[in-house]
Design an enzyme around this catalytic site. Structure first.
Site, PDB file in Angstrom:
ATOM      1  N   SER A   1     156.081  15.459  46.780  1.00 25.66           N
ATOM      2  CA  SER A   1     155.594  14.152  46.467  1.00 25.66           C
ATOM      3  C   SER A   1     156.228  13.469  45.226  1.00 25.66           C
ATOM      4  O   SER A   1     156.603  14.118  44.378  1.00 25.66           O
ATOM      5  CB  SER A   1     154.174  13.933  46.504  1.00 25.66           C
ATOM      6  OG  SER A   1     153.357  14.324  47.701  1.00 25.66           O
TER       7      SER A   1
HETATM    8  N1  SAM Z   1     151.472  18.617  48.119  1.00 25.32           N
HETATM    9  C1  SAM Z   1     152.967  18.757  48.552  1.00 25.32           C
HETATM   10  C2  SAM Z   1     154.022  18.945  46.959  1.00 25.32           C
HETATM   11  O1  SAM Z   1     153.086  19.056  46.200  1.00 25.32           O
HETATM   12  O2  SAM Z   1     155.023  19.312  47.363  1.00 25.32           O
HETATM   13  C3  SAM Z   1     153.422  17.759  49.030  1.00 25.32           C
HETATM   14  C4  SAM Z   1     153.961  18.208  50.666  1.00 25.32           C
HETATM   15  S1  SAM Z   1     154.454  17.020  51.557  1.00 25.32           S
HETATM   16  C5  SAM Z   1     154.488  15.343  51.323  1.00 25.32           C
HETATM   17  C6  SAM Z   1     153.336  17.093  53.057  1.00 25.32           C
HETATM   18  C7  SAM Z   1     152.887  18.723  53.595  1.00 25.32           C
HETATM   19  O3  SAM Z   1     151.860  18.473  54.385  1.00 25.32           O
HETATM   20  C8  SAM Z   1     154.232  19.291  54.019  1.00 25.32           C
HETATM   21  O4  SAM Z   1     154.653  20.475  53.732  1.00 25.32           O
HETATM   22  C9  SAM Z   1     153.597  19.269  55.723  1.00 25.32           C
HETATM   23  O5  SAM Z   1     154.356  20.462  56.360  1.00 25.32           O
HETATM   24  C10 SAM Z   1     152.179  19.640  55.428  1.00 25.32           C
HETATM   25  N2  SAM Z   1     151.232  19.271  56.631  1.00 25.32           N
HETATM   26  C11 SAM Z   1     151.635  18.280  57.454  1.00 25.32           C
HETATM   27  N3  SAM Z   1     150.375  18.386  58.495  1.00 25.32           N
HETATM   28  C12 SAM Z   1     149.800  19.290  58.119  1.00 25.32           C
HETATM   29  C13 SAM Z   1     148.564  19.968  58.551  1.00 25.32           C
HETATM   30  N4  SAM Z   1     147.822  19.743  59.673  1.00 25.32           N
HETATM   31  N5  SAM Z   1     147.904  21.148  57.992  1.00 25.32           N
HETATM   32  C14 SAM Z   1     148.621  21.557  56.761  1.00 25.32           C
HETATM   33  N6  SAM Z   1     149.682  20.922  56.534  1.00 25.32           N
HETATM   34  C15 SAM Z   1     150.203  19.892  57.025  1.00 25.32           C
END
Ligand code: SAM
Length: 219
Positions: A65
């Site tokens: 992010s």
């Molecule tokens: N917090 C992260 C960072 O600091 O890098 C941001 C990650 S990215 C914007 C969003 C993440 O949510 C992705 O890695 C994606 O695979 C994950 N994601 C999407 N749907 C999800 C779910 N139902 N359960 C867990 N992770 C999920």
């Protein structure tokens, strides 16, 4: 500003100045950025951009992010130090690493097994020992460890998953981007004995929250 020509400790001070100018005023949050080497959370090829205020790709069609959004969400959590936090969307682990610096324990869930494993190993190597990892569908929460004092969802939801509202402690706060697949409002929910109140604090763009109580994988 291209970090390639700057030492990380100088590049991060420029980023912090940038975050301050955008309204991040909690010194503890800014200090956590100072102590978290964002260049180690992205691929080597992108390290020159690690201290720009942008989201960056980390594979699997997902992103680390934007620093401002990480800082804003962390500031909005108003952590006092003893909270149990649930993060949905571990991704690169950068947000979890920031949270881990001023709270008791962070529980984090990532749906991509390979990404979760790479991130778990990286955070262990960086000596973060108060983060507990799980691979799976975070839209169901983590009932075994509920209730949580804070819940932070780092992927965009169509609506707030009911399981997460249920697993939020009384006097707890949840921050979640909710809206369409293309853009969301950043919503803050406060739970009291009387019920749950909501306010929106701005517009954001997150990758979709995919799962049983989120978006479907294929549109
Ligand atoms: N917090 C992260 C960072 O600091 O890098 C941001 C990650 S990215 C914007 C969003 C993440 O949510 C992705 O890695 C994606 O695979 C994950 N994601 C999407 N749907 C999800 C779910 N139902 N359960 C867990 N992770 C999920």
């Amino acid at each position: 500003m291209n970090y390639a020509r700057l030492k990380p400790e100088i590049a991060v001070e420029r980023l912090i100045k940038n975050l301050r100018s955008k309204g991040i005023s909690d010194e503890r949050v800014l200090d956590a950025f100072r102590k978290t080497p964002r260049h180690l959370f992205v691929d080597a090829a992108l390290q020159s951009q690690a201290y720009d205020d942008n989201a960056l790709p980390i594979g699997f069609s997902v992103t680390i992010s934007q620093p401002y959004v990480v800082a804003l969400m962390t500031q909005l959590l108003e952590l006092q130090g003893g909270e149990k936090i649930l993060e949905i969307g571990t991704g690169s682990g950068f947000q979890a690493a920031i949270l881990a610096q001023f709270t008791r324990r962070v529980y984090t869930i990532e749906r991509h097994r390979e990404l979760a494993e790479v991130t778990r190993k990286k955070l262990r190597a960086l000596n973060y020992y108060n983060i507990t990892f799980k691979t799976g569908d975070g839209t169901k929460g983590w009932p075994q460890h509920a209730p949580f004092d804070r819940i932070i969802v780092t992927a965009g939801a169509p609506t707030v998953p009911q399981a997460l509202s249920q697993q939020l402690a009384v006097d707890g706060r949840m921050i979640i981007p909710a809206g369409s697949r293309a853009s969301q409002t950043l919503d803050v929910f406060d739970k009291t004995e009387q019920g749950i109140s909501k306010r929106s604090v701005g517009n954001v763009v997150f990758v979709p929250l995919i799962g049983e109580n989120g978006w479907q994988e294929n549109r």
